[in-house]
Design an enzyme around this catalytic site. Structure first.
Site: not given
Ligand code: PGA
Length: 262
Positions: A98, A170
């Protein structure tokens, strides 16, 4: 058969007490009552301290995930929690790489590779986060960055192991910002990753690997960032703190997968 649609809730370091974890669970139970999700896999990743509480809650609709792992099996690694320990408490999915771990925990691609291997060795499913920063995006670095992140982690993995990994695309600039890439940008990433996996393995593997999107996901935008971009799910941060929202997302996704006329 159609692939499952994944909704992964990452509760991060929110939920500051056991009492609030219990509250979250009871609200979740109330919201989910009467729903049945056939084609949606919902995974919640609470702070690991509350994993047992989530497991004991016995929510039929939810699988248990963890937010991070240490790569060694056991030993003098103060603060570490191994994949085996996670499996022992009922965890089935583990987020690795992450961006907040890359940023605050010093996770490099090599460390993320070691964590992924450790998770696979315990027969758990890694949820591998990849994504570019705003700076990398500004200089057209998105695809090379994704390629590097993927190739490092998948090096030496068998087809079977590869297919166990859920890739979460992401973009780092989209996390916690309420900014999201366009559907066509996400689709471009999907097509690119498919090419990378075809080269690493073959077309069948590339087709079967699950790819989801994460970063500022809300129920209102879920179609545009997932199935309209041909992705198989979403990784949800802030909005997953509201069980109502998670259940709403699952309901929208479930309805979308019903065959015509059903
Ligand atoms: P968020 O976070 O939906 O608050 O943007 C996503 C994540 O960190 O996986």
């Amino acid at each position: 058969m159609r692939k499952k649609f994944y909704i992964v809730g990452n509760l991060k370091m929110f939920i500051p007490s056991h009492e609030e974890a219990e509250q979250y669970l009871s609200v979740f139970r109330r919201e989910v009552r009467g729903h049945r999700f056939e084609s949606v896999e919902m995974i919640i990743c609470p702070p690991v301290l509350y994993a047992e509480a989530f497991r004991h809650a016995n929510l039929r609709e939810v699988k248990l995930g963890a937010q991070d792992v240490f790569w060694e099996k056991e030993g003098a690694y103060t603060g570490g929690i191994s994949a085996g320990m996670l499996r022992d408490i009922g965890v089935e999915y583990v987020i690795v790489g992450h961006s907040e771990r890359r940023l605050y925990g010093g996770d490099t691609d090599e460390i993320i590779k070691a964590k992924t291997d450790a998770v696979l060795k315990q027969y758990l499913s890694p949820i591998l986060c990849i994504g570019e920063t705003a700076e990398e995006r500004a200089v057209d670095g998105t695809l090379p960055v994704l390629r590097r992140q993927v190739e490092t982690v998948f090096a030496g993995l068998s087809k079977m192991q590869a297919e166990k990994i859920i890739i979460a695309y992401e973009p780092r600039w989209a996390i916690g910002t309420d900014r999201v890439p366009s559907t066509s940008d996400i689709l471009q990433v999907k097509v690119f990753l498919r090419k990378v996996f075809t080269k690493l393995y073959d077309e069948g593997v590339a087709e079967r690997i699950t790819i989801i999107y994460g970063g500022s996901v809300k129920s209102a935008t879920i179609p545009a960032v997932s199935w309209e971009a041909e992705l198989d799910g979403v990784l949800v941060g802030r909005e997953s703190l509201f069980p109502y929202e998670l259940v709403k997302m699952a309901t929208i996704a479930e309805e979308r997968t019903l065959p015509d006329g059903a």
